[in-house]
Design a protein around this motif. Sequence first.
Motif, PDB file in Angstrom:
ATOM      1  N   SER A  73       8.612  -5.193  10.636  1.00 17.74           N
ATOM      2  CA  SER A  73       9.533  -4.500   9.731  1.00 17.74           C
ATOM      3  C   SER A  73      10.790  -4.065  10.457  1.00 17.74           C
ATOM      4  CB  SER A  73       8.838  -3.275   9.125  1.00 17.74           C
ATOM      5  OG  SER A  73       7.666  -3.656   8.440  1.00 17.74           O
ATOM      6  N   LEU A  77      14.635  -5.078  10.001  1.00 17.76           N
ATOM      7  CA  LEU A  77      15.636  -4.044   9.724  1.00 17.76           C
ATOM      8  C   LEU A  77      16.825  -4.183  10.673  1.00 17.76           C
ATOM      9  CD1 LEU A  77      16.381  -1.472   8.132  1.00 17.76           C
ATOM     10  CD2 LEU A  77      15.192  -0.140   9.881  1.00 17.76           C
ATOM     11  N   TRP A 206      15.982  -5.382   2.192  1.00 15.42           N
ATOM     12  CA  TRP A 206      14.819  -5.035   3.027  1.00 15.42           C
ATOM     13  C   TRP A 206      13.687  -4.645   2.098  1.00 15.42           C
ATOM     14  CZ3 TRP A 206      12.869  -0.270   5.836  1.00 15.42           C
ATOM     15  CH2 TRP A 206      12.161  -0.617   7.002  1.00 15.42           C
ATOM     16  N   ASP A 207      12.619  -5.409   2.116  1.00 18.01           N
ATOM     17  CA  ASP A 207      11.535  -5.232   1.140  1.00 18.01           C
ATOM     18  C   ASP A 207      10.544  -4.161   1.595  1.00 18.01           C
ATOM     19  OD1 ASP A 207      10.159  -6.071  -1.295  1.00 18.01           O
ATOM     20  OD2 ASP A 207       8.630  -6.843   0.067  1.00 18.01           O
ATOM     21  N   LEU A 208      10.589  -2.998   0.953  1.00 16.90           N
ATOM     22  CA  LEU A 208       9.752  -1.862   1.380  1.00 16.90           C
ATOM     23  C   LEU A 208       8.267  -2.116   1.153  1.00 16.90           C
ATOM     24  CD1 LEU A 208      11.918   1.181   0.205  1.00 16.90           C
ATOM     25  CD2 LEU A 208      11.547   0.363   2.536  1.00 16.90           C
ATOM     26  N   LEU A 209       7.931  -2.877   0.117  1.00 18.73           N
ATOM     27  CA  LEU A 209       6.520  -3.187  -0.125  1.00 18.73           C
ATOM     28  C   LEU A 209       5.962  -4.023   1.032  1.00 18.73           C
ATOM     29  CD1 LEU A 209       3.989  -3.131  -1.832  1.00 18.73           C
ATOM     30  CD2 LEU A 209       4.891  -5.067  -3.166  1.00 18.73           C
ATOM     31  N   SER A 210       6.758  -4.963   1.527  1.00 18.62           N
ATOM     32  CA  SER A 210       6.314  -5.767   2.678  1.00 18.62           C
ATOM     33  C   SER A 210       6.133  -4.897   3.914  1.00 18.62           C
ATOM     34  CB  SER A 210       7.337  -6.872   2.968  1.00 18.62           C
ATOM     35  OG  SER A 210       7.402  -7.801   1.912  1.00 18.62           O
ATOM     36  N   VAL A 211       7.019  -3.918   4.088  1.00 18.06           N
ATOM     37  CA  VAL A 211       6.903  -2.982   5.215  1.00 18.06           C
ATOM     38  C   VAL A 211       5.555  -2.260   5.154  1.00 18.06           C
ATOM     39  CG1 VAL A 211       7.837  -0.869   6.250  1.00 18.06           C
ATOM     40  CG2 VAL A 211       9.400  -2.648   5.416  1.00 18.06           C
ATOM     41  N   ALA A 212       5.243  -1.729   3.963  1.00 17.71           N
ATOM     42  CA  ALA A 212       3.991  -0.980   3.786  1.00 17.71           C
ATOM     43  C   ALA A 212       2.774  -1.879   3.998  1.00 17.71           C
ATOM     44  CB  ALA A 212       3.953  -0.361   2.393  1.00 17.71           C
ATOM     45  N   LEU A 262      10.604 -10.556   5.349  1.00 20.87           N
ATOM     46  CA  LEU A 262      10.563  -9.794   6.592  1.00 20.87           C
ATOM     47  C   LEU A 262      10.175 -10.703   7.747  1.00 20.87           C
ATOM     48  CD1 LEU A 262      10.987  -7.062   5.246  1.00 20.87           C
ATOM     49  CD2 LEU A 262       8.920  -6.230   6.377  1.00 20.87           C
TER      50      LEU A 262
END
Length: 512
Positions: A73, A77, A206-212, A262
């Motif tokens: 992630s 970023l 930036w895909d926050l679901l992928s980060v999580a 990501l």
Amino acid sequence: MNGTDQLTKETVRAPGRWIALAVLVLAVLLVAVDATVLGLATPFLSEDLKPSGTELLWIGDVYSFIIAGLLISMGSLGDRIGRKKLLLTGAVAFGAVSVLNAYATSPEMMIVARALLGVAGATLMPSTLALIRNLFHDPKERSIAVGIWGAAASAGAAVGPVVGGFLLEHFWWGSVFLINLPVMAVLVVVGIKLLPESRNPNPGPWDLLSVALSLVGMVAIVYAIKEMAVHGIGTLSAAAAVVGIGALYWFVRRQLTLESPLLNVRLFHNRGFSGAVLADLLTILGLSGLVFFLSQFLQLVQGRSPLEAGLIELPAAVGAVMAGLLAGYLARRASVRSAVSGGLTAVGLALASCTLLTAETGPLSMGLALFLGGLGAGLAFTVTADVILSSVPKEQAGAASAVSETAYELGAALGIALLGSIVTGVYRGFTVPEGVPSGVADAARDSLGGAAQAVETLPDEQSAALLASAQNAFADGFHVAGAVGSVVLLITAVAAWFLLKGQRLEDGVEHP
């Protein structure tokens, strides 16, 4: 010389690039040192905070767990907001959270502080390698730069005990974290002036679901492995494994559908890329597990001071630096697969030597084994990092760097978790002498550090018998962990020989 040649030469020979590299190496060295510096401080921390055996393992490996979970992630970023900006922001955060670690007052606070340090560390690692990709366009120069970077990353695991040993001789255990502050101050001041900014010009959102999903998946999988190794398959560990596998499966599926993922998971279709990542992970697994538990063996079984223990482990750093600097040359003269397989074999043999260690083993034989392990780790890790970095366009350097760094940090976490779980599992089965109160016996079985404190309440004869039994059990566990690690590394050396067939490092000048 025509205009195009002049432009290429100026771009390839960016002024100040070697000084900028020195700043980046400072950052990666510090993050790597922090992964192992705690090994020597463990007995002192145990005496002060009184963690249980499980809490002690979490203090040791939650830092690497969080870094491993966030690296992809953070690499992505950095591609989006700018790698220099992310690096300098992370450096400030790393320094601030180091203070929280140094002054932790309970095991729970220490675990949280180490986790936050992992978040900050995750912003530093991928940025360093990605910036190298953009500073050095000549593949041969880049190999040297990656070699220096790889030497710092590999040697950091072995330098940590030396730094920690010196500090613990003169200060309290929190000093191993406060040393981060002046280093990060230099990084920020020099980095602002010398580091170039670089980012992907068309990054996408930036895909926050992928980060999580990547964070949950990584942490849950490693937690499940650790729990299963210590306690066997239970409801909690099985549930964590299911959650982790599910999250990572969802993560991969999602990356395949996103326009700006990501992580470009299609890179793993490349046999050489996949082989390099696997070798990365298991090289560091072997080296970090060896250094972390050898630190405790030297202090708690052989009775050496922290500084003595750190100096005995120094040959690993020397070997890693030597191999890192020569890795690109060797891989071009021989082959990538020869360099990587040879490096993995060397680490495997170093781990095998752990099965021969006793309370009477002298520093010379241990130093030779550690030098061999460092040499192998520096060689394998540097060559694979170069393979990974040169396999993608420079716009995706952050994401590719994050793959290499994720393998590094996940390897460090698994080295401590898996090999540590074997050590702990064997250790807890030791025979307690007759007449020892159950409370003292339970404290002794938690950890060897706990045993060293628990025996202080017993009569001399009983105390000596309990401590000897505990030390013998720890040594047995260390031998088993060394044997298991050795087998894994030697099998990986054979696999790398086939997976990296035909893989080559770039030659000549890369035209931007």
